[in-house]
Write a protein that holds these residues in place. Structure first.
Motif, mmCIF file in Angstrom:
data_model
loop_
_atom_site.group_PDB
_atom_site.id
_atom_site.type_symbol
_atom_site.label_atom_id
_atom_site.label_comp_id
_atom_site.label_asym_id
_atom_site.label_seq_id
_atom_site.Cartn_x
_atom_site.Cartn_y
_atom_site.Cartn_z
ATOM 1 N N LEU A 172 1.669 11.994 -9.898
ATOM 2 C CA LEU A 172 1.079 13.325 -9.778
ATOM 3 C C LEU A 172 2.136 14.411 -9.908
ATOM 4 O O LEU A 172 1.887 15.480 -10.490
ATOM 5 C CB LEU A 172 0.351 13.448 -8.433
ATOM 6 N N ILE A 173 3.334 14.164 -9.363
ATOM 7 C CA ILE A 173 4.411 15.132 -9.493
ATOM 8 C C ILE A 173 4.892 15.219 -10.940
ATOM 9 O O ILE A 173 5.280 16.297 -11.428
ATOM 10 C CB ILE A 173 5.576 14.761 -8.550
ATOM 11 N N ALA A 174 4.868 14.083 -11.645
ATOM 12 C CA ALA A 174 5.379 14.056 -13.020
ATOM 13 C C ALA A 174 4.405 14.643 -14.035
ATOM 14 O O ALA A 174 4.825 14.971 -15.154
ATOM 15 C CB ALA A 174 5.717 12.613 -13.419
ATOM 16 N N VAL A 175 3.126 14.785 -13.679
ATOM 17 C CA VAL A 175 2.134 15.289 -14.640
ATOM 18 C C VAL A 175 2.478 16.681 -15.155
ATOM 19 O O VAL A 175 2.444 16.924 -16.378
ATOM 20 C CB VAL A 175 0.727 15.249 -14.004
ATOM 21 N N PRO A 176 2.826 17.662 -14.306
ATOM 22 C CA PRO A 176 3.178 18.990 -14.863
ATOM 23 C C PRO A 176 4.375 18.946 -15.813
ATOM 24 O O PRO A 176 4.378 19.652 -16.833
ATOM 25 C CB PRO A 176 3.486 19.823 -13.610
ATOM 26 N N LEU A 207 1.791 6.633 -6.874
ATOM 27 C CA LEU A 207 0.737 7.583 -7.237
ATOM 28 C C LEU A 207 1.200 9.022 -7.047
ATOM 29 O O LEU A 207 0.967 9.889 -7.907
ATOM 30 C CB LEU A 207 -0.509 7.309 -6.390
ATOM 31 N N ILE A 208 1.887 9.296 -5.935
ATOM 32 C CA ILE A 208 2.410 10.640 -5.696
ATOM 33 C C ILE A 208 3.460 11.007 -6.749
ATOM 34 O O ILE A 208 3.511 12.144 -7.246
ATOM 35 C CB ILE A 208 2.996 10.737 -4.275
ATOM 36 N N SER A 264 0.831 -1.211 0.000
ATOM 37 C CA SER A 264 0.000 0.000 0.000
ATOM 38 C C SER A 264 0.864 1.259 0.000
ATOM 39 O O SER A 264 0.597 2.225 -0.730
ATOM 40 C CB SER A 264 -0.915 -0.003 1.236
ATOM 41 N N VAL A 265 1.926 1.236 0.815
ATOM 42 C CA VAL A 265 2.838 2.384 0.844
ATOM 43 C C VAL A 265 3.516 2.564 -0.505
ATOM 44 O O VAL A 265 3.677 3.688 -1.004
ATOM 45 C CB VAL A 265 3.885 2.189 1.959
ATOM 46 N N LEU A 266 3.897 1.437 -1.130
ATOM 47 C CA LEU A 266 4.519 1.518 -2.451
ATOM 48 C C LEU A 266 3.561 2.074 -3.494
ATOM 49 O O LEU A 266 3.945 2.904 -4.334
ATOM 50 C CB LEU A 266 5.010 0.130 -2.870
ATOM 51 N N ALA A 267 2.299 1.653 -3.439
ATOM 52 C CA ALA A 267 1.313 2.165 -4.393
ATOM 53 C C ALA A 267 1.070 3.658 -4.192
ATOM 54 O O ALA A 267 0.950 4.418 -5.164
ATOM 55 C CB ALA A 267 0.000 1.386 -4.242
#
Length: 298
Positions: free
Chosen positions: A44-48, A40-41, A33-36
């Protein structure tokens, strides 16, 4: 025979697999769960950054028709060329490298000297000195603009890269002094006493004993000071007004007008400004990792 059995018995037992270690290698549901969440974070950081990369190679007409989320149908490099030629990007790149590199080296050197005097030397009231340095580092940059403007105007350093180098060297070295003073205060005194008994001076102790041991921490500070100074905007915008002295973040604002902004050219300029810091971080990623984890193992 009894002696040989006793001597070989520990070796035999040491080869047996440890059940605690084997159990520790198994990943639990919480670990997954921590890895997922971490993945995910990271996405989200890579989207911009992905949006900047995609829109840098779009034409204004394609951006208006398909929007910012679609992939470009063909590589449009006019935005990159327009920004490169319009702001004289090689000149801005050199100014940013000169300012960031000079600040990183000077701030680390000053931080090491200050921290050696406060953390290892016999300076009276060093705790209060460190507190004052920390409070000074917490001042917002807007408070410093007015007095620094008149000071550099008076000495003839306004619109000179050395004005920004001096300002950021003081700001970054204040943080570095606070951090290194805490590290040097826990420095092993046995090493310092042994060096003093061997006849080493304070300068020799700093260069031959303290510096080699604290080199990983100094490397981390050097990398952070470079990246932090590279991304600064307000002070370079205030003190570097001519086209020959501006930095890359300041040059990007040239593309923004009052009522009109070319999104694709702005994305291209952001991409060109991001590439140098990304390359710098990738080159020194191993140094940064070693410096952060150096204090975890004694």
């Amino acid at each position: 025979m009894a002696v040989t059995e006793l001597t070989h018995r520990p070796a035999a037992t040491s080869r047996r697999p440890d059940p605690v270690r084997r159990a520790g290698r198994r990943r639990t549901a919480g670990d997954w769960s921590v890895l997922a969440i971490a993945v995910l974070i990271g996405l989200l950081i890579a989207v911009p950054f992905l949006m900047i990369l995609v829109n840098s190679f779009k034409s204004p007409a394609e951006y208006s028709s398909s929007g910012p989320l679609s992939l470009p149908t063909q590589l449009y490099t006019d935005g990159l060329q327009a920004f490169w030629n319009r702001v004289d990007f090689p000149r801005k790149l050199w100014n940013s490298f000169l300012i960031s590199g000079s600040v990183a080296v000077l701030a680390v050197a000053i931080s090491m000297l200050n921290a050696f005097a406060l953390g290892i030397g016999r300076v009276k009231g060093r705790t209060w000195i460190v507190v004052v340095i920390l409070l000074a580092n917490m001042l917002p940059q807007e408070v410093l603009l007015y007095p620094l403007y008149f000071m550099f105007k008076a000495v003839g350093l306004y619109d000179n890269v050395w004005s920004v180098i001096i300002i950021f060297t003081v700001i970054q070295s204040a943080f570095g002094t606070y951090l290194l003073a805490s590290v040097y205060s826990t420095f092993p005194k046995e090493l310092l006493e042994a060096a003093s008994l061997d006849g080493a001076s304070r300068l020799q102790i700093l260069l031959r004993v303290v510096y080699p041991i604290s080199r990983p921490t100094l490397s981390v500070l050097l990398i952070f000071f470079f990246i932090w100074t590279w991304n600064e905007f307000l002070i370079p915008l205030t003190f570097l007004v001519s086209n020959a002295t501006q930095t890359v973040p300041v040059a990007i604002t040239v593309l923004q007008g009052d009522r009109l902004m070319d999104v694709t050219t702005t994305s291209a300029s952001a991409l060109l400004g991001l590439i140098p810091t990304l390359v710098f971080f990738l080159l020194f990623q191993r140094t940064l990792t070693r410096g952060i984890t150096a204090g975890a193992v004694k």
